[in-house]
Design a protein around this motif. Structure first.
Motif, mmCIF file in Angstrom:
data_model
loop_
_atom_site.group_PDB
_atom_site.id
_atom_site.type_symbol
_atom_site.label_atom_id
_atom_site.label_comp_id
_atom_site.label_asym_id
_atom_site.label_seq_id
_atom_site.Cartn_x
_atom_site.Cartn_y
_atom_site.Cartn_z
ATOM 1 N N GLN A 60 0.830 -1.205 0.000
ATOM 2 C CA GLN A 60 0.000 0.000 0.000
ATOM 3 C C GLN A 60 0.867 1.259 0.000
ATOM 4 N N TYR A 80 0.939 3.991 -2.875
ATOM 5 C CA TYR A 80 0.673 5.383 -2.503
ATOM 6 C C TYR A 80 1.754 6.298 -3.076
ATOM 7 N N TYR A 115 -2.660 4.644 -4.980
ATOM 8 C CA TYR A 115 -3.452 4.348 -3.787
ATOM 9 C C TYR A 115 -3.510 5.587 -2.914
ATOM 10 N N GLY A 159 -5.801 5.556 -0.101
ATOM 11 C CA GLY A 159 -6.513 5.149 1.104
ATOM 12 C C GLY A 159 -5.581 5.135 2.304
ATOM 13 N N SER A 160 -6.086 4.659 3.414
ATOM 14 C CA SER A 160 -5.270 4.524 4.621
ATOM 15 C C SER A 160 -4.356 3.308 4.481
ATOM 16 N N ALA A 178 -9.976 -1.063 -2.202
ATOM 17 C CA ALA A 178 -9.154 0.054 -2.674
ATOM 18 C C ALA A 178 -7.768 -0.437 -3.084
ATOM 19 N N LYS A 194 -9.500 5.684 -9.571
ATOM 20 C CA LYS A 194 -10.417 5.628 -8.432
ATOM 21 C C LYS A 194 -11.549 6.637 -8.570
#
Length: 164
Positions: A28, A32, A37, A39-40, A48, A158
């Protein structure tokens, strides 16, 4: 262990929806950093994360585009050759009526999941042309029924607007 064919433990695994832990957290984080990505970073492989991996696979020309971070996907992801989400050199193959194959199946699966298409045939047929046009209208794109780079970029992002 020290020869050139040795690979890191992170690339000898397969991460998929439902996976948890440090490897998912690392995945993740890299997604990111590359812009796929937002999201958290939880360490839980959720929808996600699946979508981010699919977008990464598409942008980097990896098959199958399945949202699973297998060894081939992870090797590219953790390499210096990984293409970021914002790179204009994405490997989107332009698709239009008559096109067939895996790229069309991926297009149709995405249109299906967003409510624009009711059947996945693997052929860019009249129903797919109409689904692409409806997607383009709903997402403020040029409406021409062709799945060009800008349409595919939006579709696999997204921020794609669903049909509903």
């Amino acid at each position: 262990l020290y020869n050139s064919s040795a690979s890191s433990a992170d690339t000898n695994t397969s991460l998929k929806k439902g996976s948890t832990g440090t490897k998912v957290r690392n995945l993740q984080y890299v997604l990111y950093e590359l812009g796929y990505y937002d999201g958290s970073i939880t360490g839980t492989y959720d929808d996600a994360t699946v979508n981010a991996v699919r977008a990464f696979q598409i942008q980097n020309g990896l098959t199958p585009v399945d949202g699973v971070a297998g060894s081939k996907t992870l090797k590219v992801l953790y390499s210096d050759n990984a293409i970021s989400a914002t790179s204009s050199s994405g490997n989107y193959e332009s698709l239009s009526k008559g096109s067939k194959g895996t790229a069309v199946v991926e297009l149709q699966e995405s249109l299906y999941k967003l409510g624009y298409l009711s059947e996945i045939t693997g052929e860019f047929d009249n129903a797919t042309v109409e689904a692409v046009k409806n997607f383009q209208r709903r997402n403020d794109l040029t409406v021409n029924g062709k799945a060009n780079s800008s349409t595919l970029s939006k579709l696999y992002s997204k921020s794609a607007n669903p049909a509903w």
